[in-house]
Scaffold this motif. Structure first.
Motif, PDB file in Angstrom:
ATOM      1  N   LEU A  50       0.837  -1.203   0.000  1.00 17.48           N
ATOM      2  CA  LEU A  50       0.000   0.000   0.000  1.00 17.48           C
ATOM      3  C   LEU A  50       0.869   1.248   0.000  1.00 17.48           C
ATOM      4  N   GLY A  51       0.365   2.308  -0.622  1.00 16.77           N
ATOM      5  CA  GLY A  51       1.057   3.593  -0.576  1.00 16.77           C
ATOM      6  C   GLY A  51       2.196   3.670  -1.582  1.00 16.77           C
ATOM      7  N   GLY A 109       8.448   1.524  -1.849  1.00 17.33           N
ATOM      8  CA  GLY A 109       9.022   0.703  -2.913  1.00 17.33           C
ATOM      9  C   GLY A 109       9.784  -0.533  -2.432  1.00 17.33           C
ATOM     10  N   ASP A 130      10.116  -3.834  -2.003  1.00 12.97           N
ATOM     11  CA  ASP A 130       9.274  -4.993  -2.357  1.00 12.97           C
ATOM     12  C   ASP A 130      10.022  -6.322  -2.324  1.00 12.97           C
ATOM     13  N   LYS A 179       8.004 -10.092  -2.396  1.00 13.70           N
ATOM     14  CA  LYS A 179       8.229 -10.959  -3.558  1.00 13.70           C
ATOM     15  C   LYS A 179       8.797 -12.315  -3.133  1.00 13.70           C
ATOM     16  N   ALA A 233       5.933 -14.202  -1.826  1.00 20.81           N
ATOM     17  CA  ALA A 233       5.075 -14.702  -2.907  1.00 20.81           C
ATOM     18  C   ALA A 233       5.597 -16.053  -3.404  1.00 20.81           C
ATOM     19  N   VAL A 279      -0.978 -17.799  -5.195  1.00 22.01           N
ATOM     20  CA  VAL A 279      -0.594 -16.436  -4.843  1.00 22.01           C
ATOM     21  C   VAL A 279      -0.942 -15.482  -5.976  1.00 22.01           C
ATOM     22  N   TYR A 308       0.015 -11.836  -6.749  1.00 21.96           N
ATOM     23  CA  TYR A 308       0.838 -10.700  -6.314  1.00 21.96           C
ATOM     24  C   TYR A 308       0.453  -9.480  -7.145  1.00 21.96           C
ATOM     25  N   LEU A 309      -0.103  -8.494  -6.471  1.00 26.28           N
ATOM     26  CA  LEU A 309      -0.621  -7.323  -7.177  1.00 26.28           C
ATOM     27  C   LEU A 309       0.427  -6.234  -7.397  1.00 26.28           C
ATOM     28  N   GLY A 310       1.563  -6.328  -6.709  1.00 27.82           N
ATOM     29  CA  GLY A 310       2.584  -5.310  -6.894  1.00 27.82           C
ATOM     30  C   GLY A 310       2.509  -4.212  -5.852  1.00 27.82           C
ATOM     31  N   MET A 311       3.032  -3.051  -6.225  1.00 25.05           N
ATOM     32  CA  MET A 311       3.155  -1.964  -5.258  1.00 25.05           C
ATOM     33  C   MET A 311       2.342  -0.744  -5.675  1.00 25.05           C
ATOM     34  N   ARG A 312       2.404   0.292  -4.840  1.00 27.26           N
ATOM     35  CA  ARG A 312       1.670   1.547  -5.071  1.00 27.26           C
ATOM     36  C   ARG A 312       0.178   1.306  -5.228  1.00 27.26           C
ATOM     37  N   THR A 332      -3.840   1.263  -3.715  1.00 27.31           N
ATOM     38  CA  THR A 332      -4.708   1.928  -2.747  1.00 27.31           C
ATOM     39  C   THR A 332      -5.503   0.846  -2.018  1.00 27.31           C
ATOM     40  N   GLU A 365       2.773   9.128   4.674  1.00 27.19           N
ATOM     41  CA  GLU A 365       4.181   8.973   4.306  1.00 27.19           C
ATOM     42  C   GLU A 365       4.935  10.300   4.269  1.00 27.19           C
ATOM     43  N   LYS A 389      12.957   1.445  -6.603  1.00 28.54           N
ATOM     44  CA  LYS A 389      11.528   1.373  -6.927  1.00 28.54           C
ATOM     45  C   LYS A 389      10.730   2.559  -6.403  1.00 28.54           C
ATOM     46  N   ASP A 392       4.216  -0.749 -12.177  1.00 27.46           N
ATOM     47  CA  ASP A 392       5.069  -1.841 -11.703  1.00 27.46           C
ATOM     48  C   ASP A 392       4.567  -3.156 -12.287  1.00 27.46           C
ATOM     49  N   ALA A 425       4.974  -6.078 -11.373  1.00 28.26           N
ATOM     50  CA  ALA A 425       4.672  -7.067 -10.332  1.00 28.26           C
ATOM     51  C   ALA A 425       5.197  -8.456 -10.674  1.00 28.26           C
TER      52      ALA A 425
END
Lengths: 135, 570
Positions: free
Chosen positions: A13-14, A17, A19, A23, A26, A36, A38-42, A44, B136, B209, B566, B568
């Motif tokens: 979330l947010g 970076g 990660d 990972k 995952a 699994v 895995y949706l990634g980063m950043r 909401t 943040e 990242k 990203d 992912a």
């Protein structure tokens, strides 16, 4: 009736970076026979909760090393409540001070894992606590 | 380069005899601790290393002399006998005013350069008032939205004498002009400014990242900054090619060096395409590595990286200027190697990681705080890190001999091996761009190749930690029975929860007092140069000087160039 594999949604979330951990987890949970996503980063809170519904997941795992967990987790828990998927197991990992743990449990976060946690322990926690769904 | 085999000169023959008649019988009776010894990065290592058959030729060819090509033994002839490395502990949290106080504290402790960590919103190009910044603002670094924040950050700092480093990447093209505007307002000549903008656009996609823009747009703006600085701020290191974050993301030593050099060669190509003479253009390029726990591997890594860079830019671009051939680098001991349990043990980890960086010939150093696994460092942790540097530099004597491990057979072996494995990786990257490193790096990012490579290594490392194959004191061996960090007796950093509101109020007040129509005009000019391909820095400078915010400029770029998603991959 057979038990389907446990479905886990992982993401960050947010704007954080960091990660590496998520990972590795995952891969690790996949090796433990879980499915699994895995949706990634950043992401909401809305995005996480929406995908959790769409994918009918058993577990939402959030990784946060930004120190923003006390701001972002309540927002996520609210989205989860709004979508009436409160039976989903919510697990949080990262740089989470012990002193924040009671408040996190209070808002519905089931498990908190800090740096140094082993994949096997996280997998075991999920297996023990996940609400059983059969497919 | 051939290592001495079982036959040949006298030493090799004796070594063979030793192995057969002394070593093997001994270890069959006294079992070694492992069946196979490996470095942290997984390189197998033998019990001893001996001289090479052509030892003297090798010393001339591969070691040379300090301050001379191929710079294996260091970039300066006298190294730390002249001046010690720069003690540069990074700082950044909360608002500019709080970080400025930390700067003054560090300088009072004997720190010799400044370095800035920015919060996630600043790193990713959002103002503190943006909804995406929630929670943040000022959390893991300092919040910088406007030229006023930059001015407050540098309050009481003599910009003409203290070198200032900024760990900022895609938005470097906005923050550097803010810094220049502050210097101008204080009548400090830009020619006297020394310091670094990290400005390493490519590694953002797999290392740190905290990307803000897509690969090509971000590289273009990064090179705009390099070109501009070369012209107007000649002592500035406009780009700091970084492996630290890549290593932190899980890369091995070889991958760290390979991707970093790949980035450097990509930027060199980009500068050459702009018609810049690399003999001058590369002088303002510096590097940044992490330092892991495997002592000899790390020493060898730094030496190999320095030698290979000099060789490659000579081979590829025909560089002759010594300063353009020299890889000058900053080192930060890796935060991820530091344990949460029994945090005081991290002081000793930091000490020998720092020693490896010094013996590897670093130009400046940050020792990560012993409280790294908890939060951003406390004042006490940073003082400990400075004291460690002072003890190493001034008491231990290690700074008095240049490259004291040079010629150690094991270290030379590891240096050669890392150099050769990095070359193998670079061939792959070059092939991915049909002979171009710039295209190769873009393709390696966009295809997810680099992220997958790193994440494989991260997983392999984690397995070794989880299984205990790589011992980690108090984490996977000698684990304390009570897992209570509060027992450590240490005081960690406590974040002031009012920071976000404070910074938002600062920004709102600033925005009320600026000439909004002038800002709008200047932003329009930024838009025009961004679209027509001219160097964007002069227009950004004019815009931030009159009060354009970081988020406004970066928002405009996001509109023009799009955002990066990203992929992912794991």
């Amino acid at each position: 009736m057979s038990e389907r594999p446990i479905r886990v949604l992982l993401g960050k979330l947010g704007l954080d970076g960091h990660d590496r951990g998520v990972k590795v987890l995952a891969k690790g949970l996949r090796d433990h026979g879980m499915e699994v996503i895995y949706l990634g980063m950043r992401l909401t809170p809305e995005q996480i909760a929406t995908v959790a519904v769409q994918e009918d997941v058993d577990v939402i795992g959030i990784s946060l090393l930004s120190g923003a967990h006390m701001r972002l987790m309540p927002a996520l828990m609210e989205e989860i409540r709004r979508r009436e998927i409160s039976d989903v197991l919510v697990v949080l990992g990262g740089t989470i001070p012990e002193s924040d743990e009671p408040a996190l449990h209070q808002m519905g976060v089931h498990g908190v894992f800090r740096l140094g946690a082993e994949i096997d322990d996280i997998a075991a926690f999920i297996r023990e606590n996940v609400p059983r769904k059969v497919g | 380069m051939t290592q001495c085999g079982e036959s040949g000169n006298n030493w090799a023959m004796l070594a063979g005899k030793w192995r057969t008649h002394t070593y093997q019988p001994f270890i069959s009776g006294h079992k070694e601790r492992c069946d196979e010894f490996r470095t942290v990065s997984g390189e197998p290592v033998g019990p001893i290393y001996g001289p090479y058959e052509d030892w003297e030729d090798k010393a001339v060819r591969d070691l040379g002399f300090p301050g001379e090509f191929p710079y294996t033994r260091g970039v300066y002839p006298s190294m730390y006998r002249g001046r010690l490395w720069t003690f540069r502990q990074i700082a950044g949290f909360s608002t500019a005013e709080e970080t400025n106080q930390r700067y003054h504290y560090l300088l009072r402790q004997g720190q010799t350069g400044l370095s800035t960590d920015f919060d996630h919103p600043t790193l990713t190009g959002y103002d503190s008032t943006d909804p995406l910044a929630l929670g943040e603002v000022g959390r893991l670094g300092v919040a910088i939205d406007t030229v006023r924040d930059m001015d407050d950050l540098m309050r009481g700092i003599d910009l003409s004498t203290i070198s200032c480093s900024f760990t900022i990447n895609h938005p470097a093209c906005v923050l550097f002009p803010m810094f220049l505007a502050v210097a101008e307002s204080r009548d400090v000549s830009w020619k006297s400014l020394r310091g670094t903008t990290q400005n390493d656009a490519i590694k953002e996609f797999y290392g740190q990242k905290t990307f803000a823009l897509p690969p090509r747009a971000s590289v273009r703006l990064a090179l705009d900054l390099v070109e501009y600085a070369a012209k107007y701020v000649p002592k500035w290191n406009a780009i700091n090619v970084s492996g630290y974050h890549t290593r932190e993301a899980g890369a091995t030593a070889v991958q760290e060096v390979a991707f970093t050099i790949g980035q450097g060669l990509a930027y060199a190509e980009g500068l050459q395409q702009r018609g810049i003479d690399l003999n001058i253009g590369l002088q303002n390029m510096s590097f940044f590595f992490g330092c892991h726990l495997d002592f000899f591997e790390e020493v060898a890594k730094f030496r190999a990286a320095r030698r290979l860079w000099a060789r490659l830019v000579k081979e590829r671009f025909g560089i002759t200027s010594p300063k353009a051939l020299q890889m000058r680098f900053h080192t930060q001991t890796l935060g991820s190697t530091l344990a949460r349990r029994e945090p005081k043990n991290n002081i000793i980890r930091g000490t020998f990681q720092a020693l490896a960086a010094i013996l590897g010939g670093t130009q400046s150093l940050h020792i990560s705080g012993y409280d790294e696994a908890y939060d951003i460092p406390s004042e006490d942790a940073m003082k400990m890190s400075i004291r460690t540097q002072q003890v190493l530099g001034m008491e231990s004597g290690v700074a008095n001999i240049v490259d004291p491990l040079g010629g150690a057979f094991a270290v030379e072996y590891l240096t050669d091996r890392i150099e050769s494995e990095v070359r193998d990786y670079l061939r792959i990257l070059e092939q991915m761009g049909d002979g171009s490193f710039l295209e190769g790096m873009f393709n390696a990012v966009e295809s997810g190749f680099i992220e997958r490579e790193i994440s494989e290594s991260a997983m392999a490392y984690q397995r070794k930690i989880d299984s205990g194959e790589l011992p980690w004191v108090a984490e996977n061996i000698f684990k304390p029975e009570e897992d209570e960090s509060s027992d450590s007796g240490l005081e960690f950093f406590t974040f002031d929860e009012s920071t976000e509101e404070k910074q938002k109020a600062r920004l709102t007040e600033f925005l009320r007092n600026r000439d909004s129509s002038l800002v709008a005009q200047r932003l329009q000019l930024v838009r025009e140069v961004a679209e027509n391909g001219m160097n964007a820095i002069p227009a950004i400078f004019e815009a931030v000087k009159v009060g354009a915010t970081e988020g406004e400029v970066m928002g405009l770029f996001r509109n023009i160039f799009g955002e990066y998603q990203d992929p992912a991959v794991y």
